[in-house]
Scaffold this motif. Structure first.
Motif, PDB file in Angstrom:
ATOM      1  N   ARG A  46       1.140  -1.475  -0.226  1.00 23.81           N
ATOM      2  CA  ARG A  46       0.225  -0.470   0.386  1.00 23.81           C
ATOM      3  C   ARG A  46       0.522   1.483  -0.087  1.00 23.81           C
ATOM      4  O   ARG A  46       0.106   1.691  -0.084  1.00 23.81           O
ATOM      5  CB  ARG A  46      -1.052   0.097   1.396  1.00 23.81           C
ATOM      6  N   ASN A  48       3.040   4.425  -1.645  1.00 26.97           N
ATOM      7  CA  ASN A  48       2.658   5.391  -2.474  1.00 26.97           C
ATOM      8  C   ASN A  48       3.974   4.719  -2.972  1.00 26.97           C
ATOM      9  O   ASN A  48       5.421   4.149  -2.349  1.00 26.97           O
ATOM     10  CB  ASN A  48       2.919   6.671  -2.196  1.00 26.97           C
ATOM     11  N   GLU A  49       4.842   5.378  -4.699  1.00 29.86           N
ATOM     12  CA  GLU A  49       6.207   5.198  -5.061  1.00 29.86           C
ATOM     13  C   GLU A  49       7.118   5.873  -4.173  1.00 29.86           C
ATOM     14  O   GLU A  49       8.255   4.949  -4.504  1.00 29.86           O
ATOM     15  CB  GLU A  49       5.550   6.283  -6.254  1.00 29.86           C
ATOM     16  N   GLU A  50       6.886   7.243  -3.670  1.00 31.78           N
ATOM     17  CA  GLU A  50       8.106   7.320  -3.284  1.00 31.78           C
ATOM     18  C   GLU A  50       8.276   6.566  -2.028  1.00 31.78           C
ATOM     19  O   GLU A  50       9.940   6.060  -2.042  1.00 31.78           O
ATOM     20  CB  GLU A  50       7.890   8.891  -2.432  1.00 31.78           C
ATOM     21  N   GLU A  51       7.447   6.142  -1.096  1.00 36.07           N
ATOM     22  CA  GLU A  51       7.596   5.306   0.387  1.00 36.07           C
ATOM     23  C   GLU A  51       8.558   4.146  -0.216  1.00 36.07           C
ATOM     24  O   GLU A  51       8.983   3.210   0.365  1.00 36.07           O
ATOM     25  CB  GLU A  51       6.811   5.413   0.869  1.00 36.07           C
ATOM     26  N   ALA A  52       7.985   3.201  -1.483  1.00 31.83           N
ATOM     27  CA  ALA A  52       8.192   1.677  -1.375  1.00 31.83           C
ATOM     28  C   ALA A  52       9.381   1.978  -2.568  1.00 31.83           C
ATOM     29  O   ALA A  52      10.284   1.388  -2.241  1.00 31.83           O
ATOM     30  CB  ALA A  52       7.091   1.265  -2.741  1.00 31.83           C
ATOM     31  N   LYS A  53       9.746   2.877  -2.779  1.00 26.33           N
ATOM     32  CA  LYS A  53      11.447   3.118  -3.241  1.00 26.33           C
ATOM     33  C   LYS A  53      12.052   3.214  -2.257  1.00 26.33           C
ATOM     34  O   LYS A  53      13.419   2.629  -2.687  1.00 26.33           O
ATOM     35  CB  LYS A  53      11.792   4.771  -4.500  1.00 26.33           C
ATOM     36  N   GLU A  54      12.017   4.004  -1.436  1.00 29.41           N
ATOM     37  CA  GLU A  54      12.303   4.052  -0.118  1.00 29.41           C
ATOM     38  C   GLU A  54      13.098   3.142   0.974  1.00 29.41           C
ATOM     39  O   GLU A  54      14.359   1.973   0.905  1.00 29.41           O
ATOM     40  CB  GLU A  54      12.313   4.804   0.919  1.00 29.41           C
ATOM     41  N   GLU A  56      12.962  -0.095  -1.430  1.00 29.59           N
ATOM     42  CA  GLU A  56      13.436  -1.272  -2.421  1.00 29.59           C
ATOM     43  C   GLU A  56      14.843  -0.611  -2.050  1.00 29.59           C
ATOM     44  O   GLU A  56      15.846  -1.495  -2.126  1.00 29.59           O
ATOM     45  CB  GLU A  56      12.926  -0.633  -3.936  1.00 29.59           C
ATOM     46  N   GLU A  57      15.130   0.649  -1.975  1.00 31.40           N
ATOM     47  CA  GLU A  57      16.735   0.956  -1.734  1.00 31.40           C
ATOM     48  C   GLU A  57      17.275   0.108  -0.395  1.00 31.40           C
ATOM     49  O   GLU A  57      18.379   0.142  -0.833  1.00 31.40           O
ATOM     50  CB  GLU A  57      16.743   2.239  -2.269  1.00 31.40           C
ATOM     51  N   TYR A 295      10.479  -5.605  -2.141  1.00 32.66           N
ATOM     52  CA  TYR A 295      10.388  -5.222  -3.352  1.00 32.66           C
ATOM     53  C   TYR A 295      10.259  -6.073  -4.794  1.00 32.66           C
ATOM     54  O   TYR A 295      10.528  -5.342  -5.988  1.00 32.66           O
ATOM     55  CB  TYR A 295      12.033  -3.903  -4.090  1.00 32.66           C
TER      56      TYR A 295
END
Length: 332
Positions: A46, A48-54, A56-57, A295
């Motif tokens: 759930r 968002n794109e920015e949170e998911a990217k954090e 994932e990194e 991720y």
């Protein structure tokens, strides 16, 4: 059914219920952890794109460092998929195996002690029976001589009163005879008393040995229940670990020991924990063993399927033990 036997069966039934309740608690805790992980996956999904990217990194950095150090330490002898399930619960597995080994040793020692106590109890039972027979015989002899002495006294009195026996001429022999009879009865009384005391002593020793056997049987049952608990835990809870993985357990423990001293892994693990805590995941440490599920969609689906499978197994086992509890309580 005598009181001792009924009490022993009640205690045994109570211990069986406690074992079943212990197993139910085990599965309840495991299911709670599995549900928390499934909830974590939903939270990640759930984001968002920015949170998911954090996330994932942080997960990719950790996984990259782990993979490099893992392959250097393992030398390519095992894959990370074989290693991670063992690494995830390594401490729990080690403690469980050590506990099983310790309990098996205690069980064998108790079996030897029980064999000795059972043999000694059987000997004491035979001794008690012989002492009881001796006491009965001595009592019969004493009573017989008392009756004979009383009959002789009556006959003597009748001879003096009705047949005018010249008692004065035989007073000293009569007194001597009376003293001998009294002395003989005293001796018989003490022999009977000694037989009674001997029987009491053997009964006391037999009861003490019976109580010792009951204590050993109780300890033996406790150990048996503990072994049932750990064996089932390994059979059901760790049933997802394959036979091939078990064969690699010792080697995996060596690899794990090498990874524990890797500061780079710990540093990236700390960073990943901070990111996961930021988004309120519950089972943060669990994702250190399965970072790709955070991720990679295929890995996430695979992880979810594995969690569902393990949850289903635990729920089936829990229902079985709840049924056993109800049956045992109905038998009380």
């Amino acid at each position: 059914m005598n009181t001792k036997k009924r009490l022993s069966e009640d205690i045994q039934n109570t211990k069986e219920i406690l074992l079943e309740e212990r197993l139910v608690t085990l599965y309840e805790d495991e299911i709670a952890h599995l549900l928390a992980r499934k909830d974590d996956l939903e939270k990640v999904g759930r984001l968002n794109e920015e949170e998911a990217k954090e996330v994932e990194e942080a997960a990719r950095l950790y996984n990259r460092v782990f993979a490099r150090n893992f392959y250097e330490t393992s030398g390519g002898r095992i894959t990370d998929e074989e290693f991670l399930p063992l690494w995830e619960r390594e401490d729990e597995l080690k403690k469980g195996l050590q506990k099983i080994q310790s309990l098996e040793g205690e069980k064998k020692q108790l079996e030897k002690e029980m064999d000795i106590v059972i043999e000694e109890e059987a000997d004491l039972i035979q001794m008690t029976k012989r002492a009881e027979e001796k006491r009965v015989n001595q009592k019969a002899v004493f009573r017989s001589f008392v009756i004979m002495a009383f009959a002789a006294l009556i006959f003597f009195v009748a001879a003096v009163l009705y047949f005018e026996f010249p008692i004065r001429e035989y007073v000293w022999p009569a007194v001597a005879a009376v003293l001998v009879v009294i002395l003989f009865l005293v001796i018989l009384y003490h022999i009977q008393k000694k037989a009674v005391e001997s029987e009491k002593l053997y009964r006391m020793m037999s009861n003490h040995k019976f109580n010792s056997k009951c204590r050993l049987e109780s300890d033996y049952q406790n150990i048996g229940n503990d072994l049932k608990y750990y064996y089932e835990k390994f059979e059901v809870l760790f049933g997802y670990i394959s036979e091939e993985q078990w064969k690699l357990f010792e080697f995996c423990a060596k690899v794990s020991a090498g990874l524990k001293f890797c500061g780079e892994i710990e540093e990236k693990a700390k960073e990943l924990r901070q990111v996961l805590d930021k988004y309120h995941l519950e089972e943060i440490d669990a994702w250190l063993y399965y970072p790709k599920a955070l991720y990679e969609i295929p890995k996430r689906i695979q992880c979810l399927e594995r969690l569902n499978y393990r949850q289903n197994i635990c729920e089936q086992a829990m229902v079985k033990h709840e049924r056993e509890i109800n049956q045992n309580r109905n038998n009380e």
